[in-house]
Design an enzyme around this catalytic site. Structure first.
Site, PDB file in Angstrom:
ATOM      1  N   GLU A 276     -11.206-110.011 -31.313  1.00 53.04           N
ATOM      2  CA  GLU A 276     -10.900-109.511 -32.657  1.00 53.04           C
ATOM      3  C   GLU A 276     -11.952-109.953 -33.673  1.00 53.04           C
ATOM      4  OE1 GLU A 276      -8.507-107.299 -33.594  1.00 53.04           O
ATOM      5  OE2 GLU A 276      -8.329-107.110 -31.418  1.00 53.04           O
ATOM      6  N   TRP A 279     -14.396-107.388 -33.251  1.00 52.06           N
ATOM      7  CA  TRP A 279     -14.030-106.129 -33.922  1.00 52.06           C
ATOM      8  C   TRP A 279     -14.434-106.175 -35.393  1.00 52.06           C
ATOM      9  CZ3 TRP A 279     -12.791-101.434 -32.374  1.00 52.06           C
ATOM     10  CH2 TRP A 279     -12.141-100.553 -33.236  1.00 52.06           C
ATOM     11  N   TRP A 307      -5.762 -80.785 -44.377  1.00 54.09           N
ATOM     12  CA  TRP A 307      -4.733 -81.743 -44.768  1.00 54.09           C
ATOM     13  C   TRP A 307      -3.584 -81.016 -45.467  1.00 54.09           C
ATOM     14  CZ3 TRP A 307      -5.444 -86.117 -42.387  1.00 54.09           C
ATOM     15  CH2 TRP A 307      -6.729 -86.616 -42.180  1.00 54.09           C
ATOM     16  N   ASN A 344      -0.850-106.265 -38.086  1.00 53.88           N
ATOM     17  CA  ASN A 344      -1.832-105.297 -37.618  1.00 53.88           C
ATOM     18  C   ASN A 344      -1.213-104.164 -36.803  1.00 53.88           C
ATOM     19  OD1 ASN A 344      -4.711-104.535 -37.372  1.00 53.88           O
ATOM     20  ND2 ASN A 344      -4.296-104.815 -35.190  1.00 53.88           N
ATOM     21  N   TRP A 362      -6.948 -89.753 -44.755  1.00 51.25           N
ATOM     22  CA  TRP A 362      -7.073 -91.183 -44.483  1.00 51.25           C
ATOM     23  C   TRP A 362      -7.666 -91.918 -45.675  1.00 51.25           C
ATOM     24  CZ3 TRP A 362     -11.918 -93.348 -44.754  1.00 51.25           C
ATOM     25  CH2 TRP A 362     -13.023 -92.492 -44.613  1.00 51.25           C
ATOM     26  N   TRP A 385      -9.069 -97.269 -40.734  1.00 51.91           N
ATOM     27  CA  TRP A 385      -8.491 -95.984 -41.114  1.00 51.91           C
ATOM     28  C   TRP A 385      -9.125 -94.825 -40.348  1.00 51.91           C
ATOM     29  CZ3 TRP A 385      -4.176 -94.482 -43.327  1.00 51.91           C
ATOM     30  CH2 TRP A 385      -3.426 -95.454 -44.000  1.00 51.91           C
TER      31      TRP A 385
END
Length: 481
Positions: A276, A279, A307, A344, A362, A385
């Site tokens: 992580e 990440w 959208w 998370n 988003w 996102w």
């Protein structure tokens, strides 16, 4: 003549493993640690309300730590270049050091400031305090940026033995006595209306808190991280993200603490946690190489995604308020509003719900998170996102749509998380806690719940909205042909 050096602090609010600080101390008789409050220069991503709340506490903590070592924090407000030039003129400083930032606006700003100060005759140096590796150091065999995390992290992991943090100084040279700091309260970072009670109950900003939190987590709790990080009702994550964002602790220090306690950082039980950290590293790698991804999809095909237009404002507001009628989604959004943080696993669920079930952009979700998260980091926020929406690097496939009922039943089996943040549902049995609208009327009456009065009815049908999302994503597929 005494040598005076300016240390320009931004999101590196610590003494430990601070390369700019260590460089500033070389041949330094007087040290000026300065924070310049210049949010307008970060537009369009000026810090949100929750970030400002954290910043106030972090600056206060850093000032206290500096005073213990014989120095203090100089706080200024205004245009960064103008304020740095003013301090140079006042102190006679000949050198300035700072640690680099990697988001697009601040990179451009810092480049202009470095060029201008060097033209003034100053020695100006920048350093890496926030990453294990610079974004330009990790590249494919062809010298290209990585767009897939697994390959990126494999390259990084092979170099983890090279990572070494710097120690905190034992003492500091004093600042010039004549310098006058702006009182921290004058920055107006704390809310005038006391909406921050939940943040104060949940968090303690500052380097001391960050180091203690890391020690506590790595001592033993990391052992169960691989599974417990997915359980929102438990404290299964490190909760270090806001401390990392504000630079109260650095990834090099965390990695070293992992090695000292557990040995090999790429082996169990710590590998999932260290991954992580990777990440986060990947997020900064992407924003450096693809700066447009703060607002635009990395995969350009997704610009064609249709959208929702009908009822979009009402749907977005219900999502922001945690009033969608979907318990796991609402629990997450309420946790965010109260504490400035969200688990998370739940972040992925609420993001999938917004972009796929509600079919809202988003970017709208990213903006809301930006204003409400204490760990609002532009690189991580943009990557997260776009991953959820299916349009970014290493993204979830477009057809992966989290079912919030199934996610709740799997990761919040007893409903403890939902019951905490949606207390109006607390008396429902586990069987119905994640889909209260399916409970028999008699049972709802017994629990004191009327759907539509005490708790909202779902604002969308999950099955129908999933099918509509898949149909919309067919447009994206067609755009790529």
């Amino acid at each position: 003549m005494p040598s005076t050096v300016i240390l320009w602090l931004r999101r590196d609010l610590r003494l430990d493993d601070n390369p700019a600080l260590q460089a500033a101390l070389v041949d330094c008789d007087r040290l000026v640690p300065v924070y310049v409050h210049d949010p307008d220069s970060e537009a369009p991503w000026t810090p949100g309300a929750a970030s400002q709340w954290w910043l106030h506490g972090s600056l206060a903590s850093l000032d206290g730590a500096l005073r213990i070592l014989g120095n203090r924090l100089l706080i200024a407000r205004g245009d960064s270049l103008a304020e740095l030039r003013r301090i140079v003129a006042t102190t006679g400083a000949t050198r300035i050091h700072w640690n680099r930032l990697y988001d697009p606006t601040t990179r451009e700003r810092d480049g202009r400031i470095k060029q201008a100060l060097r033209a003034d005759g100053l020695r100006v140096d920048s350093h890496n305090a926030s990453l294990l590796f610079e974004p330009w150091e990790i590249a494919t065999g062809n010298g290209e940026p990585y767009r897939v995390f697994t390959a990126f992290w494999r390259r990084c992991a092979a170099r983890l033995s090279d990572v070494t943090p710097l120690p905190a100084p034992a003492a500091l040279p004093p600042p010039p006595e004549s310098l006058v700091s702006l009182p921290l309260e004058r920055l107006g970072l704390q809310p005038s209306i006391p909406w921050d009670a939940g943040l104060r109950e949940t968090w303690t900003p500052g380097e001391t808190s960050a180091l203690e939190l890391a020690r506590t987590f790595l001592q033993d709790r990391v052992r169960g991280y691989a599974t417990e990080r997915d359980l929102p009702a438990q404290t299964g994550t490190s909760e270090l993200s806001p401390h990392l964002h504000f630079g109260e602790i650095g990834p090099r220090r965390i990695l070293t603490m992992v090695k000292e306690r557990w040995g090999d950082p790429t082996a169990d039980p710590v590998e999932p946690f260290v991954r992580e950290i990777g990440w986060r590293e990947f997020a900064h790698h992407l924003i450096y190489h693809y700066p447009h991804t703060t607002d635009e999809p990395l995969d350009p095909r997704f610009a064609a995604l249709p959208w929702r237009e009908e009822d979009a404002e009402r749907m977005l507001l219900a999502w922001q308020r945690g009033e969608t009628g979907i318990p796991l989604v609402d629990a997450g959004m309420r946790q965010l509003w109260h504490t400035g943080w969200m688990h998370n696993r739940v972040r992925m669920v609420v993001a999938s719900f917004l972009t796929k079930n509600l079919r809202l952009p988003w970017q709208a979700g990213a903006r809301w998170f930006w204003d409400t998260l204490v760990d609002a980091d532009l690189a991580a926020n943009s990557l997260g996102w776009q991953w959820s929406a299916g349009c970014g690097a290493d993204a979830a496939p477009y057809f992966r749509i989290f079912n919030p009922i199934l996610q709740g039943e799997r990761f919040d089996k007893s409903g403890a998380y939902v019951r905490r943040w949606c207390p109006e549902l607390a008396r429902l049995p586990d069987r119905y806690i994640h889909q209260p609208w399916t409970a028999p009327t008699a049972l709802l009456d017994h629990a004191g719940i009327r759907i539509g009065r005490d708790y909202p009815a779902p604002i969308v049908d999950l099955k129908a909205s999933r099918e509509a999302a898949l149909a919309a994503y067919e447009v994206v597929k067609s755009a790529g042909r």
